[in-house]
Design a protein around this motif. Structure first.
Motif, PDB file in Angstrom:
ATOM      1  N   ARG A 122      22.152  71.202  10.415  1.00 44.77           N
ATOM      2  CA  ARG A 122      21.638  70.256   9.511  1.00 44.77           C
ATOM      3  C   ARG A 122      21.411  69.071   9.541  1.00 44.77           C
ATOM      4  NH1 ARG A 122      24.406  68.945   5.300  1.00 44.77           N
ATOM      5  NH2 ARG A 122      26.442  69.011   6.152  1.00 44.77           N
ATOM      6  N   ILE A 123      20.329  68.527   9.332  1.00 50.96           N
ATOM      7  CA  ILE A 123      19.846  67.108   9.785  1.00 50.96           C
ATOM      8  C   ILE A 123      19.369  66.486   8.560  1.00 50.96           C
ATOM      9  CG2 ILE A 123      19.351  67.502  12.216  1.00 50.96           C
ATOM     10  CD1 ILE A 123      16.550  67.377  11.740  1.00 50.96           C
ATOM     11  N   ALA A 124      19.136  65.265   8.430  1.00 50.83           N
ATOM     12  CA  ALA A 124      18.879  64.581   7.047  1.00 50.83           C
ATOM     13  C   ALA A 124      17.800  63.294   7.473  1.00 50.83           C
ATOM     14  CB  ALA A 124      19.659  64.240   6.319  1.00 50.83           C
ATOM     15  N   LEU A 125      16.928  62.907   6.731  1.00 50.42           N
ATOM     16  CA  LEU A 125      15.997  61.961   7.018  1.00 50.42           C
ATOM     17  C   LEU A 125      16.100  61.249   5.485  1.00 50.42           C
ATOM     18  CD1 LEU A 125      14.271  60.179   8.608  1.00 50.42           C
ATOM     19  CD2 LEU A 125      12.065  61.237   7.508  1.00 50.42           C
ATOM     20  N   THR A 126      16.604  59.971   5.620  1.00 47.64           N
ATOM     21  CA  THR A 126      16.694  59.127   4.405  1.00 47.64           C
ATOM     22  C   THR A 126      15.772  58.053   4.354  1.00 47.64           C
ATOM     23  OG1 THR A 126      18.733  59.891   4.091  1.00 47.64           O
ATOM     24  CG2 THR A 126      18.311  57.945   2.799  1.00 47.64           C
ATOM     25  N   VAL A 127      14.873  57.997   3.372  1.00 53.93           N
ATOM     26  CA  VAL A 127      13.840  56.956   3.301  1.00 53.93           C
ATOM     27  C   VAL A 127      14.161  55.773   2.337  1.00 53.93           C
ATOM     28  CG1 VAL A 127      11.644  56.036   3.242  1.00 53.93           C
ATOM     29  CG2 VAL A 127      12.339  58.405   4.236  1.00 53.93           C
ATOM     30  N   GLY A 128      14.453  54.366   2.744  1.00 54.01           N
ATOM     31  CA  GLY A 128      14.859  53.407   1.809  1.00 54.01           C
ATOM     32  C   GLY A 128      13.345  52.899   1.021  1.00 54.01           C
ATOM     33  N   THR A 129      13.877  51.886   0.302  1.00 53.33           N
ATOM     34  CA  THR A 129      12.522  51.201  -0.355  1.00 53.33           C
ATOM     35  C   THR A 129      12.070  50.332   0.356  1.00 53.33           C
ATOM     36  OG1 THR A 129      14.316  49.526  -1.305  1.00 53.33           O
ATOM     37  CG2 THR A 129      13.705  51.409  -2.813  1.00 53.33           C
ATOM     38  N   PRO A 130      10.417  49.856   0.222  1.00 49.10           N
ATOM     39  CA  PRO A 130       9.963  49.165   1.162  1.00 49.10           C
ATOM     40  C   PRO A 130      10.675  47.640   1.178  1.00 49.10           C
ATOM     41  CG  PRO A 130       8.538  50.211  -0.170  1.00 49.10           C
ATOM     42  CD  PRO A 130       9.879  50.494  -0.772  1.00 49.10           C
ATOM     43  N   VAL A 131      10.520  46.953   2.343  1.00 50.89           N
ATOM     44  CA  VAL A 131      11.193  45.753   2.703  1.00 50.89           C
ATOM     45  C   VAL A 131       9.894  44.825   2.841  1.00 50.89           C
ATOM     46  CG1 VAL A 131      12.453  44.200   4.066  1.00 50.89           C
ATOM     47  CG2 VAL A 131      13.411  46.574   3.794  1.00 50.89           C
ATOM     48  N   ALA A 132       9.978  43.673   1.819  1.00 50.95           N
ATOM     49  CA  ALA A 132       8.927  42.479   2.234  1.00 50.95           C
ATOM     50  C   ALA A 132       8.695  42.076   3.697  1.00 50.95           C
ATOM     51  CB  ALA A 132       9.045  41.478   1.220  1.00 50.95           C
ATOM     52  N   PRO A 133       7.595  41.610   4.184  1.00 50.93           N
ATOM     53  CA  PRO A 133       7.471  40.954   5.453  1.00 50.93           C
ATOM     54  C   PRO A 133       8.458  40.050   5.881  1.00 50.93           C
ATOM     55  CG  PRO A 133       5.332  41.525   4.664  1.00 50.93           C
ATOM     56  CD  PRO A 133       6.489  41.701   3.589  1.00 50.93           C
ATOM     57  N   ALA A 134       8.677  38.841   4.863  1.00 57.44           N
ATOM     58  CA  ALA A 134       9.284  37.787   5.147  1.00 57.44           C
ATOM     59  C   ALA A 134      10.956  38.177   5.230  1.00 57.44           C
ATOM     60  CB  ALA A 134       9.360  37.045   3.646  1.00 57.44           C
ATOM     61  N   ALA A 135      11.318  39.482   4.717  1.00 58.73           N
ATOM     62  CA  ALA A 135      12.880  39.770   4.666  1.00 58.73           C
ATOM     63  C   ALA A 135      13.089  40.863   5.988  1.00 58.73           C
ATOM     64  CB  ALA A 135      13.181  40.283   3.479  1.00 58.73           C
ATOM     65  N   ALA A 136      12.031  40.929   6.872  1.00 62.10           N
ATOM     66  CA  ALA A 136      11.934  41.879   7.880  1.00 62.10           C
ATOM     67  C   ALA A 136      12.821  41.230   9.113  1.00 62.10           C
ATOM     68  CB  ALA A 136      10.971  42.465   8.141  1.00 62.10           C
ATOM     69  N   THR A 137      13.831  40.758   9.008  1.00 61.25           N
ATOM     70  CA  THR A 137      14.538  40.177  10.106  1.00 61.25           C
ATOM     71  C   THR A 137      15.309  41.332  10.825  1.00 61.25           C
ATOM     72  OG1 THR A 137      16.620  39.502   8.961  1.00 61.25           O
ATOM     73  CG2 THR A 137      14.636  37.962   8.931  1.00 61.25           C
ATOM     74  N   PRO A 138      15.457  41.216  12.055  1.00 62.62           N
ATOM     75  CA  PRO A 138      16.249  42.351  12.787  1.00 62.62           C
ATOM     76  C   PRO A 138      17.619  42.490  12.164  1.00 62.62           C
ATOM     77  CG  PRO A 138      15.428  40.703  14.285  1.00 62.62           C
ATOM     78  CD  PRO A 138      15.213  40.111  13.106  1.00 62.62           C
ATOM     79  N   GLU A 139      18.287  41.406  11.689  1.00 59.64           N
ATOM     80  CA  GLU A 139      19.700  41.667  11.118  1.00 59.64           C
ATOM     81  C   GLU A 139      19.853  42.305   9.925  1.00 59.64           C
ATOM     82  OE1 GLU A 139      19.386  38.341  14.039  1.00 59.64           O
ATOM     83  OE2 GLU A 139      18.364  38.667  12.075  1.00 59.64           O
ATOM     84  N   ASN A 140      18.822  41.914   8.971  1.00 60.22           N
ATOM     85  CA  ASN A 140      18.788  42.446   7.774  1.00 60.22           C
ATOM     86  C   ASN A 140      18.237  44.044   7.841  1.00 60.22           C
ATOM     87  OD1 ASN A 140      18.513  42.681   4.775  1.00 60.22           O
ATOM     88  ND2 ASN A 140      16.432  42.343   4.701  1.00 60.22           N
ATOM     89  N   LEU A 141      17.208  44.317   8.722  1.00 60.23           N
ATOM     90  CA  LEU A 141      16.609  45.567   8.839  1.00 60.23           C
ATOM     91  C   LEU A 141      17.783  46.273   9.351  1.00 60.23           C
ATOM     92  CD1 LEU A 141      13.193  45.033  10.275  1.00 60.23           C
ATOM     93  CD2 LEU A 141      13.974  45.662   7.879  1.00 60.23           C
ATOM     94  N   GLN A 142      18.802  45.993  10.375  1.00 61.34           N
ATOM     95  CA  GLN A 142      19.522  46.716  10.845  1.00 61.34           C
ATOM     96  C   GLN A 142      20.738  47.386   9.676  1.00 61.34           C
ATOM     97  OE1 GLN A 142      21.134  45.508  14.610  1.00 61.34           O
ATOM     98  NE2 GLN A 142      22.932  47.005  14.486  1.00 61.34           N
ATOM     99  N   GLN A 143      21.034  46.245   8.979  1.00 63.74           N
ATOM    100  CA  GLN A 143      22.040  46.206   7.803  1.00 63.74           C
ATOM    101  C   GLN A 143      21.696  47.562   6.959  1.00 63.74           C
ATOM    102  OE1 GLN A 143      22.953  42.961   5.808  1.00 63.74           O
ATOM    103  NE2 GLN A 143      24.744  43.751   4.444  1.00 63.74           N
ATOM    104  N   ILE A 144      20.330  47.382   6.568  1.00 66.24           N
ATOM    105  CA  ILE A 144      19.844  48.348   5.641  1.00 66.24           C
ATOM    106  C   ILE A 144      19.762  49.956   6.195  1.00 66.24           C
ATOM    107  CG2 ILE A 144      17.654  49.222   4.453  1.00 66.24           C
ATOM    108  CD1 ILE A 144      16.697  46.270   4.316  1.00 66.24           C
ATOM    109  N   VAL A 145      19.354  50.007   7.579  1.00 69.47           N
ATOM    110  CA  VAL A 145      19.461  51.343   8.383  1.00 69.47           C
ATOM    111  C   VAL A 145      20.750  51.766   8.286  1.00 69.47           C
ATOM    112  CG1 VAL A 145      18.842  52.651  10.322  1.00 69.47           C
ATOM    113  CG2 VAL A 145      17.349  51.003   9.295  1.00 69.47           C
ATOM    114  N   ALA A 146      21.781  51.121   8.598  1.00 71.70           N
ATOM    115  CA  ALA A 146      23.202  51.370   8.639  1.00 71.70           C
ATOM    116  C   ALA A 146      23.819  51.825   7.454  1.00 71.70           C
ATOM    117  CB  ALA A 146      23.970  50.065   9.169  1.00 71.70           C
ATOM    118  N   GLY A 147      23.032  51.152   6.363  1.00 70.68           N
ATOM    119  CA  GLY A 147      23.512  51.577   5.120  1.00 70.68           C
ATOM    120  C   GLY A 147      22.934  53.116   4.702  1.00 70.68           C
TER     121      GLY A 147
END
Length: 626
Positions: A595-620
């Motif tokens: 079993r594997i899974a792919l979870t897709v989150g809601t879109p992030v605005a370009p202004a909020a697409a910092t490395p730290e923010n994106l890593q936190q979202i993907v980890a969640g």
């Protein structure tokens, strides 16, 4: 399969399905009844030989597809398709009235006129039949709807053919054939009245009655999209291939298998059931989306079982031929032939249903019916050419089993040619095979990937097959940005290169390649494509996320588009991951069907697409399951 069968209860599909089913049933009832009458009672109708009459009948029915398909496509784009369906059904009622007159006064010209008009009825209904589906069905229902239509059509052909033969052989008065056809036509019209309105996509269109110029123009519409046109060629090839097999069934049953008349019905029934089952399985295997990866799977089966039936066919007639149905089934070799025929139909369903759905999905709305009309024209042309080629080869002394083998080898050559021109088919097959052989993929939030327009997809990087898993889940093609070393690997790299992946290198290794990669990403986004990047910049060898690099921020800073965060789960420790050493060094490390899974989150605005923010979202999104 509950979802696709549930469509039969819906008003937006059920009445249409019943209408097209009864139309296909009636066409084949009348056509086969007429052929049987001309074969066994030709002397009472005309002095022309029966074998000549049956070929004239086949040509008479197919001729309208060449003459009127272009006009039919224009009408279906210009007018409400539900209204057109009702008018076509009224025409069918009038045609069967004409057939009744022909039988009543014993007039062969009138009966052939009715047969020609039935061909016209099918020609007019064809573009309506396939162009109306995308208007009444959601994209997730399109495969299931097409599967039901294809399965229903072949079942209607089978039942209509059997009923026509029985009526022609059993009825003392052949007028009963036309009376039955008239009743079915009336029932078809009543069903058509329940079809909901389907607004005209091009009401301003000026209809041209010139079949040559309009046919050429319709083919031109289809050629504007290479994938659509090659899908049409694939469908046309299938009809050539299938018609070639069907046309040989009577002679194959009698002179190869050694059966009697009932054995022809057996072969037709097994082949038809195979197509029906294959068509209905398409929705289950494609998870409700248009999965063109099934097309290469279908072509492989069509080739292998076409070759096998050539080898499975007996070289000598069995003792006591012609055998009854029970006698034929008592022979062990017959079951292998029947299995081959069922498999040919099964894989034919896998091949044809996604192609029809792809044409509907990728054709411009205001040209869809005319493109489908072009498909009908090419289908008819291919079937005629295939019949002539088969007649020529058999006339030169080729046996029927050998003809099947030659056709199967030609099928392989055609498949290789088409997939070399449009690698997307084969790439989707590789991705589909991966998640149906090694893994069981669970998807969540896949609707967050936009159906159109540019976006940047980001994901954690766990294994070498991450791009294939993501590509298999996405309904749209994706351009992946990946390490140039993976891009150059012998096998996986070949797949990624044909996926139009964008190679990138760190600035310290090759600054020019890195700049070229960012430029190509910008061009892809400007063209409205999806671009995917793994912000860690490497495949993990610990199972944990590495720090995200600022590449995504640079991309959306130049081209402001939504960023779609995703997380892969369950791939850590698989054959393609780097757990406990190099990847792909320990086969079946976690068995198969893991079993594997792919979870897709809601879109992030370009202004909020910092490395730290994106890593936190993907980890969640990933959570604790690695």
């Amino acid at each position: 399969m509950s979802s696709q069968f549930g469509l039969l209860k819906a008003r937006r599909f059920g009445p249409f399905f019943a209408t097209q089913f009864l139309g296909a049933f009636n066409d084949n009832l009348f056509k086969n009844a007429l052929v049987v009458l001309l074969t066994f009672q030709a002397a009472s109708w005309t002095a022309i030989r029966p074998e000549v009459l049956t070929n004239i009948a086949a040509g008479t029915f197919i001729l309208p597809f060449f003459l009127f398909s272009a006009t039919a496509g224009q009408l279906a784009d210009k007018y409400d398709k539900a209204r057109l369906a009702r008018l076509v059904k009224l025409l069918e009622v009038l045609i069967m009235g004409l057939a009744l007159l022909g039988f009543a006064i014993h007039s062969l010209p009138i009966l052939f006129a009715a047969l020609f008009l039935l061909g016209l009825h099918s020609t007019l209904f064809g573009p309506v039949k396939y162009a109306i589906l995308p208007q009444h069905l959601r994209e997730s229902e399109l495969v299931g709807g097409n599967a039901l239509v294809e399965a229903g059509t072949f079942v209607a052909i089978l039942i209509g053919t059997l009923a026509g033969g029985l009526l022609a052989g059993a009825a003392h008065q052949p007028t009963w054939v036309a009376i039955a056809g008239l009743l079915i036509a009336v029932l078809g019209y009543l069903c058509s009245r329940g079809i909901p309105a389907a607004a005209a996509p091009a009401p301003e269109l000026v209809v041209s009655l010139n079949p040559i110029s309009e046919t050429w123009r319709n083919v031109g519409f289809a050629r504007q999209n290479r994938t659509v046109f090659l899908s049409i060629l694939g469908i046309s090839w299938f009809w050539l291939y299938g018609a070639l097999f069907l046309a040989q069934f009577p002679a194959y049953a009698r002179f190869v298998l050694g059966g009697d008349e009932t054995s022809v019905t057996l072969l037709l029934a097994v082949f038809t059931v195979g197509i029906g089952v294959g068509s209905l399985l398409c929705e289950r295997l494609s998870a409700g989306q248009v999965e063109i990866g099934l097309v290469p799977f279908g072509s492989i089966g069509l080739t292998l079982f076409g070759i096998d039936i050539a080898f499975a066919s007996p070289t000598l007639l069995p003792p006591g031929a012609p055998l009854s149905l029970s006698g034929l089934l008592a022979l062990a070799g017959t079951w292998r032939v029947l299995l081959d025929l069922f498999a040919l139909g099964l894989f034919g369903g896998f091949f044809i249903v996604p192609l029809y759905a792809l044409i509907q999905l990728r054709s411009p709305v205001d040209q869809r019916a005319r493109i489908i009309a072009a498909n009908n024209i090419l289908n008819a042309l291919f079937m005629v050419v295939g019949s002539l080629a088969a007649a020529g080869l058999l006339g030169d002394g080729l046996t029927i089993p050998a003809l099947f083998g030659v056709a199967a080898l030609c099928n392989a050559a055609v498949a290789v040619y088409i997939y070399s021109l449009v690698p997307e088919f084969m790439l989707r097959f590789v991705a589909w095979l991966l998640i149906h052989s090694f893994y069981r993929l669970r998807q969540s939030g896949i609707g967050n990937i936009p159906e159109e327009g540019p976006a940047v997809l980001i994901c954690n990087h766990v294994s070498f097959v991450d791009p294939l898993v993501i590509a298999a889940a996405s309904r749209r093609p994706i351009r992946f940005v990946m390490d140039h070393r993976i891009h150059r690997l012998p096998l996986i790299g070949f797949v990624f290169r044909h996926m139009r992946a964008i190679p990138i290198a760190p600035a310290r290794e090759d600054a020019a390649m890195m700049e070229a990669a960012f430029e190509e990403v910008a061009q892809a986004l400007a063209a409205g494509e999806l671009v995917a990047i793994f912000p860690e910049g490497r495949i993990t060898d610990t199972g944990e996320l590495y720090p995200f690099r600022p590449g995504v921020q640079r991309i959306v800073g130049r081209t402001p588009v939504p960023v779609i965060p995703m997380a892969l789960q369950g791939l850590w420790g698989s054959f393609f991951s780097r757990k406990d050493g190099p990847a792909m060094s320990r086969p079946l490390r976690r068995g198969i069907f893991s079993r594997i899974a792919l979870t897709v989150g809601t879109p992030v605005a370009p202004a909020a697409a910092t490395p730290e923010n994106l890593q936190q979202i993907v980890a969640g999104l990933r959570g604790d399951w690695r």
